[in-house]
Scaffold this motif. Structure first.
Motif, PDB file in Angstrom:
ATOM      1  N   HIS A   7      -7.278   4.537  -3.238  1.00  0.00           N
ATOM      2  CA  HIS A   7      -6.084   4.328  -3.126  1.00  0.00           C
ATOM      3  C   HIS A   7      -5.401   4.606  -2.012  1.00  0.00           C
ATOM      4  CE1 HIS A   7      -5.139   3.684  -7.466  1.00  0.00           C
ATOM      5  NE2 HIS A   7      -6.152   4.653  -7.784  1.00  0.00           N
ATOM      6  N   GLN A  10      -6.080   1.553   0.184  1.00  0.00           N
ATOM      7  CA  GLN A  10      -5.112   0.622  -0.092  1.00  0.00           C
ATOM      8  C   GLN A  10      -3.644   0.735   0.660  1.00  0.00           C
ATOM      9  OE1 GLN A  10      -7.234  -0.942  -4.316  1.00  0.00           O
ATOM     10  NE2 GLN A  10      -5.274   0.611  -4.348  1.00  0.00           N
ATOM     11  N   ARG A  13      -3.893  -0.253   4.236  1.00  0.00           N
ATOM     12  CA  ARG A  13      -4.100  -1.686   4.651  1.00  0.00           C
ATOM     13  C   ARG A  13      -2.866  -2.241   4.088  1.00  0.00           C
ATOM     14  NH1 ARG A  13      -8.704   0.699   4.229  1.00  0.00           N
ATOM     15  NH2 ARG A  13     -10.477  -0.396   4.712  1.00  0.00           N
ATOM     16  N   ASN A  35       1.220   7.059  -4.506  1.00  0.00           N
ATOM     17  CA  ASN A  35      -0.217   6.640  -5.158  1.00  0.00           C
ATOM     18  C   ASN A  35      -1.159   7.395  -5.482  1.00  0.00           C
ATOM     19  OD1 ASN A  35      -0.612   3.321  -3.806  1.00  0.00           O
ATOM     20  ND2 ASN A  35       1.114   4.178  -2.840  1.00  0.00           N
ATOM     21  N   ALA A 157      -2.924  -1.219  -9.149  1.00  0.00           N
ATOM     22  CA  ALA A 157      -4.323  -1.195  -8.586  1.00  0.00           C
ATOM     23  C   ALA A 157      -5.229  -0.994  -9.633  1.00  0.00           C
ATOM     24  CB  ALA A 157      -4.317  -0.211  -7.306  1.00  0.00           C
ATOM     25  N   TRP A 161      -8.091  -3.321 -10.992  1.00  0.00           N
ATOM     26  CA  TRP A 161      -9.717  -3.016 -10.697  1.00  0.00           C
ATOM     27  C   TRP A 161     -10.120  -3.044 -12.193  1.00  0.00           C
ATOM     28  CZ3 TRP A 161     -12.665  -2.601  -6.719  1.00  0.00           C
ATOM     29  CH2 TRP A 161     -12.084  -2.573  -5.493  1.00  0.00           C
ATOM     30  N   LEU A 259     -10.693  -5.408  -3.951  1.00  0.00           N
ATOM     31  CA  LEU A 259      -9.728  -4.582  -2.983  1.00  0.00           C
ATOM     32  C   LEU A 259      -8.736  -5.310  -2.399  1.00  0.00           C
ATOM     33  CD1 LEU A 259      -9.156  -2.199  -1.292  1.00  0.00           C
ATOM     34  CD2 LEU A 259     -10.668  -2.811   0.284  1.00  0.00           C
ATOM     35  N   GLU A 260      -9.161  -6.694  -1.782  1.00  0.00           N
ATOM     36  CA  GLU A 260      -8.010  -7.564  -1.095  1.00  0.00           C
ATOM     37  C   GLU A 260      -6.999  -8.142  -2.328  1.00  0.00           C
ATOM     38  OE1 GLU A 260      -5.768  -9.670   0.973  1.00  0.00           O
ATOM     39  OE2 GLU A 260      -7.190  -8.307   1.805  1.00  0.00           O
ATOM     40  N   ILE A 263      -4.275  -5.621  -3.021  1.00  0.00           N
ATOM     41  CA  ILE A 263      -3.408  -5.148  -2.144  1.00  0.00           C
ATOM     42  C   ILE A 263      -2.399  -6.339  -1.868  1.00  0.00           C
ATOM     43  CG2 ILE A 263      -3.216  -5.063   0.453  1.00  0.00           C
ATOM     44  CD1 ILE A 263      -6.024  -3.727   0.470  1.00  0.00           C
ATOM     45  N   THR A 266      -0.078  -6.619  -4.924  1.00  0.00           N
ATOM     46  CA  THR A 266       1.106  -5.258  -4.809  1.00  0.00           C
ATOM     47  C   THR A 266       2.096  -5.970  -3.981  1.00  0.00           C
ATOM     48  OG1 THR A 266      -0.344  -3.640  -5.109  1.00  0.00           O
ATOM     49  CG2 THR A 266       1.773  -3.004  -4.203  1.00  0.00           C
TER      50      THR A 266
END
Length: 274
Positions: A7, A10, A13, A35, A157, A161, A259-260, A263, A266
């Motif tokens: 988290h 993220q 990034r 987060n 997230a 996931w 992961l990408e 991000i 969001t």
């Protein structure tokens, strides 16, 4: 489930990509804490939680082996009313309120102890942020909004996931089980520890005031300080950049792509909704 190192990575990034989150969020310190917020009262990450709250409540999720938080329900219940309240107050002039940085903290301490090594360099950057010292009601409301927005980002997230884990399991003919849970968690632990981290929440009076006004339930200052301590330990001890043990269930491609996606999603949903 993503752990706090994932988290935190993220969050870093999201601000690096200069998208909707980077443009919208003013109190980055509050957003970073947000987060982590949904996991606090579940009781596994923060120590000495006196009154744990059920995961189904903190994460807006139906109890099931791989739960999918209903981020849209949290959005409608808490983010939308705060956004409307912000429209009714005069703009505040705090500017960006940063979270702390492991690299900056280490540099500051080194310059303090060994000034002779930095005789020809710039003086150490000041620690903290002046806007944390005083604030008006509009400024605090903005911090509460950014904290709540961070909690929403956590749920987004977790939803993505867990959705992708469920799809991976279906595609490979598996089903939730204790053996699956152990392998999955080991893979998530390995991936999280492979991420380089730098962002640290700062325990300020403004952050404490915002946490106390988190709209789903108040977060008291004692709990806040414990959470900040755990977050600092997470960042300081995360190996980062040293690879990971072989994955037992998931794959490198799975983690990189998800992961990408978390991000990017969001940022996109925030842009579409606000």
């Amino acid at each position: 489930m993503p752990s706090w190192n994932i988290h935190i990575a993220q969050v870093e990034r999201l601000f690096e990509r200069d998208g909707a989150v980077a443009h919208m969020v003013r109190d980055r310190n509050a957003f970073l804490l947000g987060n982590l917020v949904p996991d606090i009262y579940v009781g596994y990450m923060a120590p000495a939680v006196e009154h744990p709250r059920a995961y189904r409540i903190t994460h807006f999720a139906t109890p099931e082996p791989i739960p999918k938080p209903r981020e849209y329900e949290f959005w409608d219940t808490y983010v939308v009313p705060l956004a409307r309240a912000l429209e009714q107050v005069a703009p505040h002039a705090d500017g960006i309120i940063p979270y702390s940085s492991l690299a900056a903290e280490q540099d500051f301490v080194s310059r303090t102890h060994y000034p002779q090594r930095y005789a020809d360099a710039e003086p150490p950057a000041p620690q903290g942020c002046p806007s944390d010292a005083t604030w008006d009601e509009a400024g605090l409301l903005r911090s509460v909004f950014d904290l709540t927005l961070g909690a929403w980002a956590h749920l987004v997230a977790d939803n993505l996931w867990n959705t992708r884990v469920n799809e991976f399991l279906d595609a490979h003919g598996g089903r939730p089980s204790e053996a699956f849970r152990i392998k999955k968690q080991a893979d998530f632990d390995g991936f999280g520890k492979s991420l380089a981290l730098d962002a640290l929440p700062r325990a300020t009076s403004r952050l404490a005031a915002a946490a106390e006004r988190f709209p789903q339930y108040p977060i008291d200052e004692r709990t806040l300080l414990m959470v900040v301590g755990v977050a600092h330990e997470t960042v300081r001890t995360n190996p980062g950049g040293h690879g990971h043990p072989p994955y037992q269930l998931l794959t490198e491609e799975f983690f990189d792509a998800t992961l990408e996606e978390a991000i990017a999603t969001t940022d996109r949903w925030l842009s579409e909704r606000l």
